[in-house]
Design a protein around this motif. Structure first.
Motif, short mmCIF file in Angstrom:
data_model
loop_
_atom_site.label_atom_id
_atom_site.label_comp_id
_atom_site.label_asym_id
_atom_site.label_seq_id
_atom_site.Cartn_x
_atom_site.Cartn_y
_atom_site.Cartn_z
N ALA A 155 -3.11 0.42 -3.83
CA ALA A 155 -2.89 -0.93 -3.27
C ALA A 155 -2.69 -1.91 -4.52
O ALA A 155 -3.58 -1.84 -5.40
CB ALA A 155 -3.81 -1.35 -2.29
N VAL B 46 0.79 -1.23 0.01
CA VAL B 46 0.14 -0.14 0.05
C VAL B 46 0.72 1.09 0.02
O VAL B 46 1.68 1.24 0.71
CB VAL B 46 -0.91 0.10 1.01
CG1 VAL B 46 -1.70 1.22 1.21
CG2 VAL B 46 -1.75 -1.39 1.18
N THR C 43 -9.20 1.49 -3.19
CA THR C 43 -8.64 1.83 -1.78
C THR C 43 -9.73 3.15 -1.46
O THR C 43 -10.25 3.62 -2.39
CB THR C 43 -7.28 2.48 -1.62
OG1 THR C 43 -7.16 3.48 -2.50
CG2 THR C 43 -6.35 1.25 -2.04
#
Ligand code: FES
Length: 152
Positions: free
Chosen positions: A89, A79, A139
């Motif tokens: 990510a 990440v 994300t």
């Protein structure tokens, strides 16, 4: 005129052909099995699941440009913090045969130790033998809880 017996020459030719055919088949199977290597690392955690990262517990992600690796259901992921409220990510599993890639921060590349594939910071293939990009995941930053949610 019909011949009931094989001549010595015919016998040698026939058995030679059979041996070559057998070797070719077994060689082919060996090569094929090599290409079918079981991935020890799944490319992604189960689809539809999420992974929550508390930023207060992961200081590596407190600064823009920071990054951290995690192991989610046996899948290595990385990440990156790309902005104040944005994150990226990716799966670190090589799309060639499933080895875990290494993130080389100085060159901003993922490099696979198994057969040399390279991927850029967005997971795009820049050198084979891999032909597919690394898997990326959506994300979401939750400002109220200071958490990042990764969607698989
Ligand atoms: S498993 Fe990565 S290059 Fe082959």
């Amino acid at each position: 005129m019909k011949q009931d017996k094989l001549s010595r020459r015919q016998f040698v030719q026939l058995t030679g052909s059979f041996l070559i055919a057998s070797m070719s088949a077994s060689t082919f199977l060996t090569l094929f099995e090599g290409c079918q290597k079981e991935d020890s690392n799944p490319v992604r955690p189960p689809q539809g699941t999420t992974f929550t990262i508390k930023l207060s517990e992961n200081p590596e992600l407190s600064q823009i440009g920071g990054f951290k690796t995690f192991n989610v259901n046996s899948t290595p992921i990385i990440v990156f913090r790309t902005g104040q409220t944005t994150f990226k990510a990716l799966s670190m599993v090589c799309t060639h045969q499933g080895c875990t890639t290494n993130w080389i921060n100085s060159s901003q590349q993922f490099q696979c130790p198994c057969h040399g594939s390279k991927f850029d910071k967005d997971g795009k293939v820049i050198q084979g033998p891999a032909t597919q990009n690394l898997t990326t995941f959506r994300t979401e930053y939750k400002s109220d809880t200071n958490e990042v949610i990764i969607y698989f």
